[in-house]
Design an enzyme around this catalytic site. Structure first.
Site, PDB file in Angstrom:
ATOM      1  N   ASP A 181      -0.473 -35.965   7.126  1.00  0.00           N
ATOM      2  CA  ASP A 181       0.770 -35.370   7.769  1.00  0.00           C
ATOM      3  C   ASP A 181       0.690 -34.376   8.428  1.00  0.00           C
ATOM      4  O   ASP A 181       1.630 -34.011   9.197  1.00  0.00           O
ATOM      5  CB  ASP A 181       1.868 -35.366   6.653  1.00  0.00           C
ATOM      6  CG  ASP A 181       1.979 -36.813   5.931  1.00  0.00           C
ATOM      7  OD1 ASP A 181       1.892 -37.800   6.783  1.00  0.00           O
ATOM      8  OD2 ASP A 181       2.249 -36.827   4.749  1.00  0.00           O
ATOM      9  N   ASP A 218       3.961 -35.179   2.861  1.00  0.00           N
ATOM     10  CA  ASP A 218       3.303 -34.608   1.758  1.00  0.00           C
ATOM     11  C   ASP A 218       1.924 -34.595   1.580  1.00  0.00           C
ATOM     12  O   ASP A 218       0.852 -34.133   1.011  1.00  0.00           O
ATOM     13  CB  ASP A 218       3.668 -35.046   0.367  1.00  0.00           C
ATOM     14  CG  ASP A 218       3.327 -36.560   0.012  1.00  0.00           C
ATOM     15  OD1 ASP A 218       2.700 -37.221   0.712  1.00  0.00           O
ATOM     16  OD2 ASP A 218       3.307 -37.024  -0.815  1.00  0.00           O
ATOM     17  N   ASP A 254       7.131 -40.348   5.740  1.00  0.00           N
ATOM     18  CA  ASP A 254       6.159 -40.928   5.140  1.00  0.00           C
ATOM     19  C   ASP A 254       6.502 -41.782   4.125  1.00  0.00           C
ATOM     20  O   ASP A 254       7.689 -41.504   3.657  1.00  0.00           O
ATOM     21  CB  ASP A 254       4.980 -40.094   4.689  1.00  0.00           C
ATOM     22  CG  ASP A 254       3.705 -40.670   4.350  1.00  0.00           C
ATOM     23  OD1 ASP A 254       3.505 -41.574   4.845  1.00  0.00           O
ATOM     24  OD2 ASP A 254       3.205 -40.276   3.375  1.00  0.00           O
TER      25      ASP A 254
END
Length: 783
Positions: A675, A671, A472
């Site tokens: 996700d 995080d 990410d």
């Protein structure tokens, strides 16, 4: 200290506040009801008198009166911790509430979380080892003394020597070796043949044969005799027992060392914490008495006792033992601090936010202990081999016995017994069973020291096979603390007016970009109006009413949904995105009003970490909800291989599935809550420890440092661990494959070489110790 406060203690008397036998009180330590009489123990603290059922409770109260007097003991339930649980390193499904042996493999159970308490089994086996060794020395002298110039057997006579051997060997076989026989019998009873089956059969056969030879020599054929006596194997049985104990003691000591990393983590938390009382006085209270909300003092050089929030003071904190990062982190009022980290130079007052099992340190210990108990897929190979290996060895030993008995040279019985016992002893598959769990245990501890938490062994094994990493952007590549950089106005409003309305709307959102806009407006001293009807539209933006204006903020899809024409601003937005900034469109009362741009600085460590991931053979893909141009700008700076922008949470999961269908082995690092689905879908989910609890729960590996340096460490650790396991399995397979035929006597016809049972026992013990020693090398691996 507790005695800084006014108190006294002693026995209650009849003339005290309560008449004898007519009043009761509640013991503040254990909660029992206490009858107050002349013999009742009491303790005065503050303006109150407290009564106790025993001296033990009175002593506990005296250590920390505030804790018990404030009712915190009752508030926290004072639940005694459940006893230590014990599990088998080779079969983690076996869990017991006391030490003992595994019913499947017979190995010594070990505590699920290592402690500083000495191992009862290690103490017991060490004692049995020395006693066996003391008996083995005279036995060897009696049987082999001539080789050393000590013909003791000739001095005292052969028959007398046999009786002395019997007297020396019997206590060792019937007492010292009792744990071996118990485990061997259990293995047969549980239909789970293992190393103890072979040891019990080998030692038992040698001893029973020797007994018969000593007291019933007449039952043996003439070819078994040397004169009037039959050869015995007391010394072989005892030396085997002694050598097996040597191996077990070395193994138990080495296995204890695999828990050193967890013990080091446990030792990070101090045993006491300096509590600040409401009146400003301070004293050292036991750590287990600290409850959420307690005010604590942390002085320079102190370890921070629990997870907390800084209330007063400024200091730098060394978090390296938790995150693996060497540089101290500055902490100010309002910042969070983690239990177990080291306060460097300033004094701080902190308020406890998580205590006991809820602290980060406790959760790390639990995760590492869980990894120790988990099984790697590669362990299945060792299990399948072991399940057929022991019965096969018993058959080989029987066949070897009869082959030597039928075709061996005189005395054939001696050769037959020697080969059969040697086969049983040398083939013990302990090294085979230890090969995987001992490496996993050591790796989990080493990872924890470097800020890499392994949730289970399977994740570690899969991490070594990964060829693609999906990351990410926000919070993973970047700092996750965006800053407002630009406000572009289109129309009649000023920058401040547009920003004030956008910030007022975003105050209802928890998104990091929203926080950046609100902080940017507040830094300009703007007053923010009240928002009603706030609505967040997933993947698009937010809208609501701020005072008398309808305000919307989001991406082009949001503007299209509201029918707002934003075409004139596209060029300006593209320019901002090309600089790596996130441009958000603002509409007021249905008309396009301008752009607010936010940038999230890239972490200093990210570029180097990605370069290292490439060197380790990994492809790096960025999947972000940000727009394409911003994502590509970040990717260009960092050398990322592939970019997927504008993706929703379900899109990340779909991306993982698509890549896996194409044959890629995927590790997903993220995080946020968004996700979690992709983390669960990947071959290995990697959570940044700075992220949400949901992300951490969905992941197999957690990086406490919160950046990609931890990902590099995880990859190196995984590769080293799998390599170490393969080395161990090779050693164990090769050893047993070569050892059994040699013990059976395959080399005798050519080289005249037949393995002694004593040498077989030494070799068997050495194989287990060598596997453990190889695994312990992981403790020194550079990550």
């Amino acid at each position: 200290m507790a005695n800084d406060h006014q108190h006294s203690h002693g026995h209650a008397h009849a003339h005290d506040q309560f008449p004898e036998g007519t009043e009761t009180a509640t013991d503040p330590v254990c909660g029992m009801t206490v009858a107050i009489n002349a013999d009742t123990l009491y303790f005065d603290y503050g303006s109150e008198r407290y009564y106790f059922c025993s001296e033990n409770c009175e002593t506990k109260f005296g250590v920390d009166p505030f804790y018990y007097a404030s009712g915190n003991a009752r508030k926290t339930g004072m639940v005694a911790p459940s006893g230590t649980e014990w599990t088998c390193p080779m079969h983690p499904e076996i869990v017991r509430d006391a030490p003992g042996a595994c019913p499947i493999c017979g190995m010594a159970l070990e505590p699920t979380v290592p402690s500083d308490e000495p191992s009862e089994e290690l103490t017991d086996f060490t004692r049995r080892m020395w006693i066996s060794a003391f008996a083995a020395v005279p036995l060897v002298i009696l049987t082999m003394g001539e080789l050393f110039g000590l013909p003791v057997r000739d001095w005292i006579g052969h028959q007398t020597a046999v009786y002395v051997e019997f007297l020396l060997a019997t206590p060792i076989i019937l007492w010292a070796a009792l744990p071996f026989f118990r485990r061997g019998i259990d293995s047969i009873r549980n239909v789970s043949p293992n190393m103890w089956t072979l040891i019990a059969l080998g030692v038992g056969a040698a001893y029973v044969y020797s007994l018969a030879a000593t007291f019933l020599p007449g039952i043996f054929p003439d070819e078994y005799r040397t004169g009037e006596t039959v050869g015995t194997y007391y010394e072989a049985a005892v030396v085997i027992v002694a050598l097996v104990f040597v191996g077990q003691v070395l193994e138990l000591r080495a296995r204890e060392r695999t828990g050193d990393a967890i013990r080091a983590l446990l030792d990070l938390a101090p045993k006491t914490a300096r509590r600040i009382l409401p009146d400003g006085t301070e004293y050292d209270a036991p750590l287990e008495h600290i409850v959420e909300g307690d005010m604590l003092r942390v002085r320079p050089g102190d370890s921070i006792p629990v997870d907390a929030e800084v209330v007063e003071g400024v200091s730098s904190v060394d978090e390296s033992m938790i995150t693996g990062e060497p540089l101290p982190v500055e902490k100010n009022e309002g910042d969070r601090v983690t239990g177990g980290t080291l306060n460097k130079n300033g004094s701080m007052a902190i308020r406890a936010t998580q205590v006991g099992a809820d602290t980060v340190l406790s959760q790390i210990v639990d995760m590492v202990a869980g990894a120790r108990r988990s099984r790697a897929p590669i362990q299945g190979l060792a299990d399948r081999v072991s399940s057929v290996f022991v019965p096969t060895v018993v058959v080989i030993a029987i066949v070897s016995f009869f082959v030597w008995l039928s075709f061996g040279p005189d005395p054939a019985s001696a050769f037959a017994i020697t080969s059969a016992v040697s086969v049983l002893i040398i083939a013990c598959p302990c090294a085979l069973g230890l090969a995987t769990p001992i490496s996993i245990t050591t790796a989990a501890g080493r990872g924890a020291q470097a800020g890499v938490l392994i949730k289970d062994a399977e994740a570690l094994e899969r991490m070594a096979k990964v060829d693609t990493v999906i990351v990410d952007k926000t919070g993973t590549l970047t700092q996750g603390r965006p800053k407002l950089t630009d406000v572009v106005v289109v129309g009649d409003q000023t920058e401040d007016q547009v920003l004030a309305l956008a910030a007022a709307l975003e105050r209802g959102s928890e998104h990091p970009l929203a926080e950046a806009i609100v902080e940017g407006a507040q830094s300009r001293g703007l007053s923010l109006g009240r928002t009603t009807g706030f609505e967040a539209i997933t993947g698009k933006g937010v809208k609501g009413q701020v005072q008398d204006h309808l305000v919307a903020l989001g991406n082009p899809a949001m503007m299209q949904e509201l029918g707002v024409d934003y075409a004139l601003a596209e060029t300006a937005a593209d320019d901002l995105r090309s600089e790596g900034k996130t441009a958000m469109f603002v509409a007021i009362d249905g008309r396009f009003a301008g752009i607010v741009a936010v940038a999230d600085p890239i972490k200093d460590t990210t570029a180097g970490a990605i370069a290292e991931l490439h060197r380790l053979g990994l492809k790096v893909i960025m999947a972000t909800g940000d727009n394409q141009k911003t994502a590509e700008a970040v990717a260009r700076k960092l050398g990322i291989d592939e970019v997927h922008a504008g993706v929703l949470p379900e899109d990340k999961k779909d991306l993982v599935a698509k890549l896996r269908q194409g044959g890629a082995q995927i590790a997903m690092a993220g995080d946020g809550v968004n996700d979690a689905p992709a983390l669960a879908a990947a071959d290995v989910g990697i959570a940044m420890g700075t992220g949400s609890d949901v992300a951490v729960e969905s992941a197999g590996i957690t990086l406490l440092g919160g950046d990609l340096v931890g990902l590099v460490r995880a990859r190196k650790l995984a590769k080293a661990t799998v390599r170490n396991i393969k080395q161990n399995l090779f050693f164990a397979f090769a050893y047993n494959t070569a050892g059994v035929p040699v013990a059976a006597g395959i080399l005798y016809p050519v080289f005249g070489l037949l393995l002694s049972p004593m040498i077989a026992a030494a070799a068997m013990s050495l194989s287990s110790v060598s596997v453990i020693a190889n695994a312990l090398r992981l403790r020194r691996i550079q990550l």
